[in-house]
Design a protein around this motif. Structure first.
Motif, PDB file in Angstrom:
ATOM      1  N   TYR A  66      51.134  10.960  19.204  1.00  0.00           N
ATOM      2  CA  TYR A  66      52.355  10.749  18.414  1.00  0.00           C
ATOM      3  C   TYR A  66      53.582  10.672  19.325  1.00  0.00           C
ATOM      4  O   TYR A  66      54.473   9.846  19.121  1.00  0.00           O
ATOM      5  N   MET A  67      53.611  11.529  20.350  1.00  0.00           N
ATOM      6  CA  MET A  67      54.774  11.566  21.254  1.00  0.00           C
ATOM      7  C   MET A  67      54.925  10.279  22.063  1.00  0.00           C
ATOM      8  O   MET A  67      56.027   9.947  22.499  1.00  0.00           O
ATOM      9  N   ARG A  68      53.885   9.523  22.241  1.00  0.00           N
ATOM     10  CA  ARG A  68      53.959   8.248  22.966  1.00  0.00           C
ATOM     11  C   ARG A  68      54.917   7.274  22.290  1.00  0.00           C
ATOM     12  O   ARG A  68      55.487   6.403  22.932  1.00  0.00           O
ATOM     13  N   TYR A  69      55.070   7.410  20.993  1.00  0.00           N
ATOM     14  CA  TYR A  69      55.896   6.472  20.224  1.00  0.00           C
ATOM     15  C   TYR A  69      57.386   6.802  20.285  1.00  0.00           C
ATOM     16  O   TYR A  69      58.217   5.963  19.958  1.00  0.00           O
ATOM     17  N   LYS A  70      57.719   8.022  20.668  1.00  0.00           N
ATOM     18  CA  LYS A  70      59.111   8.457  20.802  1.00  0.00           C
ATOM     19  C   LYS A  70      59.921   8.180  19.529  1.00  0.00           C
ATOM     20  O   LYS A  70      61.048   7.720  19.569  1.00  0.00           O
ATOM     21  N   LYS A  71      59.293   8.449  18.387  1.00  0.00           N
ATOM     22  CA  LYS A  71      59.946   8.298  17.083  1.00  0.00           C
ATOM     23  C   LYS A  71      59.667   9.549  16.266  1.00  0.00           C
ATOM     24  O   LYS A  71      58.659  10.223  16.459  1.00  0.00           O
ATOM     25  N   TRP A  72      60.563   9.832  15.340  1.00  0.00           N
ATOM     26  CA  TRP A  72      60.388  10.960  14.444  1.00  0.00           C
ATOM     27  C   TRP A  72      59.315  10.659  13.404  1.00  0.00           C
ATOM     28  O   TRP A  72      58.515  11.495  13.044  1.00  0.00           O
ATOM     29  N   ARG A  73      59.316   9.433  12.898  1.00  0.00           N
ATOM     30  CA  ARG A  73      58.366   8.986  11.874  1.00  0.00           C
ATOM     31  C   ARG A  73      57.716   7.691  12.346  1.00  0.00           C
ATOM     32  O   ARG A  73      58.353   6.885  12.995  1.00  0.00           O
ATOM     33  N   LEU A  74      56.456   7.498  11.962  1.00  0.00           N
ATOM     34  CA  LEU A  74      55.737   6.281  12.338  1.00  0.00           C
ATOM     35  C   LEU A  74      55.553   5.373  11.128  1.00  0.00           C
ATOM     36  O   LEU A  74      55.184   5.834  10.048  1.00  0.00           O
ATOM     37  N   GLU A  75      55.784   4.086  11.354  1.00  0.00           N
ATOM     38  CA  GLU A  75      55.559   3.076  10.322  1.00  0.00           C
ATOM     39  C   GLU A  75      54.050   2.859  10.171  1.00  0.00           C
ATOM     40  O   GLU A  75      53.254   3.311  10.992  1.00  0.00           O
ATOM     41  N   ASP A  78      52.211   1.421  13.224  1.00  0.00           N
ATOM     42  CA  ASP A  78      52.048   2.444  14.261  1.00  0.00           C
ATOM     43  C   ASP A  78      50.934   3.419  13.881  1.00  0.00           C
ATOM     44  O   ASP A  78      50.143   3.843  14.726  1.00  0.00           O
ATOM     45  N   PHE A  79      50.888   3.780  12.626  1.00  0.00           N
ATOM     46  CA  PHE A  79      49.859   4.677  12.111  1.00  0.00           C
ATOM     47  C   PHE A  79      48.465   4.101  12.369  1.00  0.00           C
ATOM     48  O   PHE A  79      47.558   4.808  12.816  1.00  0.00           O
ATOM     49  N   LEU A  80      48.291   2.798  12.110  1.00  0.00           N
ATOM     50  CA  LEU A  80      46.998   2.156  12.351  1.00  0.00           C
ATOM     51  C   LEU A  80      46.643   2.191  13.840  1.00  0.00           C
ATOM     52  O   LEU A  80      45.479   2.395  14.200  1.00  0.00           O
ATOM     53  N   GLU A  81      47.644   2.012  14.701  1.00  0.00           N
ATOM     54  CA  GLU A  81      47.414   2.107  16.142  1.00  0.00           C
ATOM     55  C   GLU A  81      46.983   3.519  16.530  1.00  0.00           C
ATOM     56  O   GLU A  81      46.089   3.694  17.361  1.00  0.00           O
ATOM     57  N   VAL A  82      47.616   4.525  15.930  1.00  0.00           N
ATOM     58  CA  VAL A  82      47.242   5.920  16.195  1.00  0.00           C
ATOM     59  C   VAL A  82      45.785   6.143  15.817  1.00  0.00           C
ATOM     60  O   VAL A  82      45.030   6.783  16.558  1.00  0.00           O
ATOM     61  N   LEU A  83      45.372   5.609  14.678  1.00  0.00           N
ATOM     62  CA  LEU A  83      43.975   5.751  14.259  1.00  0.00           C
ATOM     63  C   LEU A  83      43.035   5.108  15.273  1.00  0.00           C
ATOM     64  O   LEU A  83      41.985   5.663  15.598  1.00  0.00           O
ATOM     65  N   GLN A  84      43.412   3.947  15.791  1.00  0.00           N
ATOM     66  CA  GLN A  84      42.579   3.276  16.792  1.00  0.00           C
ATOM     67  C   GLN A  84      42.476   4.106  18.069  1.00  0.00           C
ATOM     68  O   GLN A  84      41.393   4.224  18.658  1.00  0.00           O
ATOM     69  N   ILE A  85      43.577   4.686  18.492  1.00  0.00           N
ATOM     70  CA  ILE A  85      43.575   5.529  19.689  1.00  0.00           C
ATOM     71  C   ILE A  85      42.707   6.760  19.457  1.00  0.00           C
ATOM     72  O   ILE A  85      41.910   7.142  20.321  1.00  0.00           O
ATOM     73  N   LEU A  86      42.855   7.387  18.292  1.00  0.00           N
ATOM     74  CA  LEU A  86      42.029   8.550  17.964  1.00  0.00           C
ATOM     75  C   LEU A  86      40.542   8.195  18.004  1.00  0.00           C
ATOM     76  O   LEU A  86      39.725   8.979  18.486  1.00  0.00           O
ATOM     77  N   CYS A  87      40.204   7.027  17.503  1.00  0.00           N
ATOM     78  CA  CYS A  87      38.805   6.599  17.513  1.00  0.00           C
ATOM     79  C   CYS A  87      38.291   6.411  18.935  1.00  0.00           C
ATOM     80  O   CYS A  87      37.183   6.839  19.259  1.00  0.00           O
ATOM     81  N   SER A  88      39.091   5.792  19.774  1.00  0.00           N
ATOM     82  CA  SER A  88      38.631   5.560  21.150  1.00  0.00           C
ATOM     83  C   SER A  88      38.522   6.866  21.926  1.00  0.00           C
ATOM     84  O   SER A  88      37.615   7.030  22.731  1.00  0.00           O
ATOM     85  N   GLU A  89      39.423   7.815  21.666  1.00  0.00           N
ATOM     86  CA  GLU A  89      39.392   9.091  22.380  1.00  0.00           C
ATOM     87  C   GLU A  89      38.337  10.050  21.833  1.00  0.00           C
ATOM     88  O   GLU A  89      37.874  10.928  22.548  1.00  0.00           O
ATOM     89  N   SER A  90      37.981   9.917  20.575  1.00  0.00           N
ATOM     90  CA  SER A  90      37.056  10.860  19.938  1.00  0.00           C
ATOM     91  C   SER A  90      35.689  10.250  19.649  1.00  0.00           C
ATOM     92  O   SER A  90      34.873  10.865  18.977  1.00  0.00           O
ATOM     93  N   ASP A  91      35.482   9.020  20.114  1.00  0.00           N
ATOM     94  CA  ASP A  91      34.217   8.330  19.904  1.00  0.00           C
ATOM     95  C   ASP A  91      33.875   8.232  18.417  1.00  0.00           C
ATOM     96  O   ASP A  91      32.767   8.549  17.985  1.00  0.00           O
ATOM     97  N   LEU A  92      34.878   7.822  17.625  1.00  0.00           N
ATOM     98  CA  LEU A  92      34.703   7.628  16.181  1.00  0.00           C
ATOM     99  C   LEU A  92      34.731   6.139  15.865  1.00  0.00           C
ATOM    100  O   LEU A  92      35.329   5.353  16.595  1.00  0.00           O
ATOM    101  N   ASN A  93      34.133   5.756  14.752  1.00  0.00           N
ATOM    102  CA  ASN A  93      34.169   4.381  14.285  1.00  0.00           C
ATOM    103  C   ASN A  93      35.446   4.173  13.471  1.00  0.00           C
ATOM    104  O   ASN A  93      35.718   4.926  12.534  1.00  0.00           O
ATOM    105  N   TYR A  94      36.213   3.141  13.814  1.00  0.00           N
ATOM    106  CA  TYR A  94      37.514   2.883  13.184  1.00  0.00           C
ATOM    107  C   TYR A  94      37.382   2.675  11.668  1.00  0.00           C
ATOM    108  O   TYR A  94      38.122   3.279  10.888  1.00  0.00           O
TER     109      TYR A  94
END
Length: 117
Positions: A66-75, A78-94
């Protein structure tokens, strides 16, 4: 034949995103204002309700992403990008992650009535 309007409507990822954007707002925020972006705490609440937190996803992990975005709230995008990053880091299927979030439904304990269009 029954009208489509009589059938219960199901949430989608984007409709649930809107619900969570307006869940557990701070007292200082206007009650009449509707938000279209999500806070880290709201994202974490959603992941917790979906039973994805504290494992396989952690609060530290979401906070660092979340801090990578340097925003208080994510559109939404951005939220979809966060989910993709979480999947790649946690070995989850998007797609499975998105389905899990949809299956979690609206926040438990939310007092407002949710209208899905």
């Amino acid at each position: 034949m029954a009208d489509d309007e009589d059938k219960p409507k199901k949430h989608t990822l984007d409709t649930l995103f809107q619900v969570y954007c307006n869940y557990k707002l701070a007292a200082a925020e206007l009650e009449t204002e509707e938000f279209h972006s999500i806070l880290l705490s709201q994202l974490d609440s959603w992941l917790t309700q979906a039973r994805l937190m504290p494992a396989p996803i952690t609060r530290i992990q979401t906070g660092l992403i979340y801090m990578r975005y340097k925003k208080w709230r994510l559109e939404y995008e951005d939220f979809l990008e966060v989910l993709q990053i979480l999947c790649s880091e946690s070995d989850l299927n998007y797609d499975q992650l998105k389905e899990t979030l949809i299956a979690a439904g609206p926040p438990l304990g939310a007092t407002e009535v949710v209208v899905v269009k």
